[in-house]
Design an enzyme around this catalytic site. Structure first.
Site, PDB file in Angstrom:
ATOM      1  N   ALA A  22       0.859  -1.191   0.000  1.00 56.29           N
ATOM      2  CA  ALA A  22       0.000   0.000   0.000  1.00 56.29           C
ATOM      3  C   ALA A  22       0.898   1.245   0.000  1.00 56.29           C
ATOM      4  O   ALA A  22       1.867   1.302  -0.742  1.00 56.29           O
ATOM      5  CB  ALA A  22      -0.974  -0.049   1.170  1.00 56.29           C
ATOM      6  N   SER A  23       0.646   2.212   0.865  1.00 61.73           N
ATOM      7  CA  SER A  23       1.343   3.500   0.755  1.00 61.73           C
ATOM      8  C   SER A  23       2.817   3.466   1.134  1.00 61.73           C
ATOM      9  O   SER A  23       3.530   4.445   0.889  1.00 61.73           O
ATOM     10  CB  SER A  23       0.620   4.564   1.589  1.00 61.73           C
ATOM     11  OG  SER A  23      -0.557   4.961   0.932  1.00 61.73           O
ATOM     12  N   VAL A  24       3.304   2.375   1.704  1.00 58.27           N
ATOM     13  CA  VAL A  24       4.754   2.249   1.869  1.00 58.27           C
ATOM     14  C   VAL A  24       5.420   2.272   0.489  1.00 58.27           C
ATOM     15  O   VAL A  24       6.590   2.640   0.347  1.00 58.27           O
ATOM     16  CB  VAL A  24       5.119   0.974   2.655  1.00 58.27           C
ATOM     17  CG1 VAL A  24       6.630   0.807   2.780  1.00 58.27           C
ATOM     18  CG2 VAL A  24       4.491   1.010   4.054  1.00 58.27           C
ATOM     19  N   SER A  25       4.648   1.941  -0.553  1.00 57.71           N
ATOM     20  CA  SER A  25       5.139   1.998  -1.928  1.00 57.71           C
ATOM     21  C   SER A  25       5.606   3.389  -2.324  1.00 57.71           C
ATOM     22  O   SER A  25       6.438   3.540  -3.235  1.00 57.71           O
ATOM     23  CB  SER A  25       4.032   1.578  -2.909  1.00 57.71           C
ATOM     24  OG  SER A  25       3.547   0.288  -2.645  1.00 57.71           O
ATOM     25  N   LYS A  26       5.080   4.425  -1.683  1.00 55.25           N
ATOM     26  CA  LYS A  26       5.431   5.798  -2.063  1.00 55.25           C
ATOM     27  C   LYS A  26       6.930   6.064  -1.927  1.00 55.25           C
ATOM     28  O   LYS A  26       7.483   6.917  -2.629  1.00 55.25           O
ATOM     29  CB  LYS A  26       4.620   6.793  -1.235  1.00 55.25           C
ATOM     30  CG  LYS A  26       3.135   6.831  -1.595  1.00 55.25           C
ATOM     31  CD  LYS A  26       2.384   7.865  -0.773  1.00 55.25           C
ATOM     32  CE  LYS A  26       0.951   8.060  -1.287  1.00 55.25           C
ATOM     33  NZ  LYS A  26       0.083   6.909  -1.063  1.00 55.25           N
TER      34      LYS A  26
END
Length: 348
Positions: free
Chosen positions: A75-79
């Site tokens: 999820a937003s750790v992908s950013k």
């Protein structure tokens, strides 16, 4: 003789302390144990894995146990990876952080003309949230290019670019498209060629339906009443720039390591990523960098999407990192990760 005795006592004390930590974390992870959606936990200290353990199941229907190589949707750790991709292209001289986003995505409306890549990275663009633009009856999954099409029709912003902070998945979806335009590669292919393969993150990937399958894949679940239901994908799960990467604690240990040397990014680029320049109103986020939340001595990010809850915490001055990945909708593991970190650094 006395020196030998003291050394033996010190070793026994250290071993007992380690056992106590392990027992404490196991107790905290009790709800993830057994025939339920699980989690993987990693603690790195000085570059070494001082605690690594997985709990529960990655796939309830097949009865597959979670392991250190289980790949969860970040999820937003992908950013963090999207931001690093942009910084790599800056180092290549292909683009600059102050490029207007319309240089790369000229079909965006006039309202976006003052937005730069720096604004997208730091959540100061004022872009409209693409999730709010989806029709209620949206049935098929959307992709990063669909986010652009949605925003092309919105000639408005929440606020003028650079004047405020608002967390924006829209901005990171557009950044993935900028990486594609600037590099001439699909975003997933760029990640593989420039980050995952060079770092030996062999099982990490940005998942595409037409791309390679996720190996050792964890599927996401939601507790409905007294039973777990698979809720692995939503209409926005195929958007890559804001949250579409799958990885494991084994591979994320390699990701953590490159923030201490020049293998991936130069020291100036790494400093930019964690520069405390954008103040935020969010709890435990004094500032936002580029793909990193910043709070005191801690650099971190959470990731929440349907069926998954994750967090990565770093205390670089102490060379301490805690990662918790889970394939369930709740609970959010940030507080748990802070408790685990406190076992090593004493900071709650």
């Amino acid at each position: 003789m006395k020196a030998t005795w003291l050394l033996g006592m010190a070793m026994m004390s250290t071993g007992a302390h380690a056992a106590t930590r392990e027992e404490t974390i196991d107790a905290w992870m009790r709800d993830y144990t057994g025939q339920v959606p699980g989690a993987s936990v990693l603690v790195l200290e000085g570059g070494d894995a001082v605690f690594q353990r997985s709990y529960g199941l990655a796939d309830l229907e097949a009865g597959v146990a979670s392991s250190p190589t289980t790949n969860y949707r970040l999820a937003s750790v992908s950013k963090q990876f999207t931001a690093a991709s942009v910084l790599l292209l800056v180092e290549d001289g292909v683009l600059t952080l102050d490029d207007p986003v319309r240089r790369w995505l000229p079909t965006l409306p006039v309202a976006t003309e003052t937005i730069t890549l720096r604004h997208l990275l730091s959540h100061t663009s004022g872009l409209i949230d693409y999730e709010d633009l989806l029709p209620p009856d949206q049935a098929h999954q959307i992709h990063d290019a669909d986010v652009l099409r949605l925003l092309e029709r919105e000639d408005r912003l929440y606020f003028p670019a650079g004047s405020d902070y608002r967390y924006s998945n829209s901005g990171y979806a557009l950044l993935a498209l900028v990486v594609e335009r600037a590099s001439g590669q699909r975003f997933a292919a760029f990640l593989q060629a420039r980050i995952f393969s060079p770092l030996g993150m062999r099982a990490t990937l940005a998942r595409e339906d037409e791309g390679p399958p996720v190996t050792d894949r964890a599927f996401g679940y939601t507790l409905v009443g007294d039973r777990w239901e698979r809720t692995d994908q939503s209409t926005t799960s195929a958007v890559l720039g804001d949250g579409g990467i799958y990885s494991s604690i084994t591979d994320l240990a390699k990701w953590d390591a490159v923030w201490y040397d020049d293998r991936l990014l130069s020291a100036p680029s790494r400093a930019l990523a964690v520069q405390a320049s954008t103040a935020t109103p969010e709890p435990d986020v004094a500032h936002y960098g580029f793909g990193w939340r910043l709070q005191g001595r801690m650099q971190w990010h959470s990731g929440e999407s349907i069926g998954f809850r994750n967090v990565l915490l770093r205390f670089p001055a102490q060379r301490l990192t805690v990662i918790v990945l889970s394939n369930r909708d709740a609970p959010e593991p940030y507080r748990l990760a802070r408790q685990i970190a406190a076992l090593w650094n004493g900071t709650p």
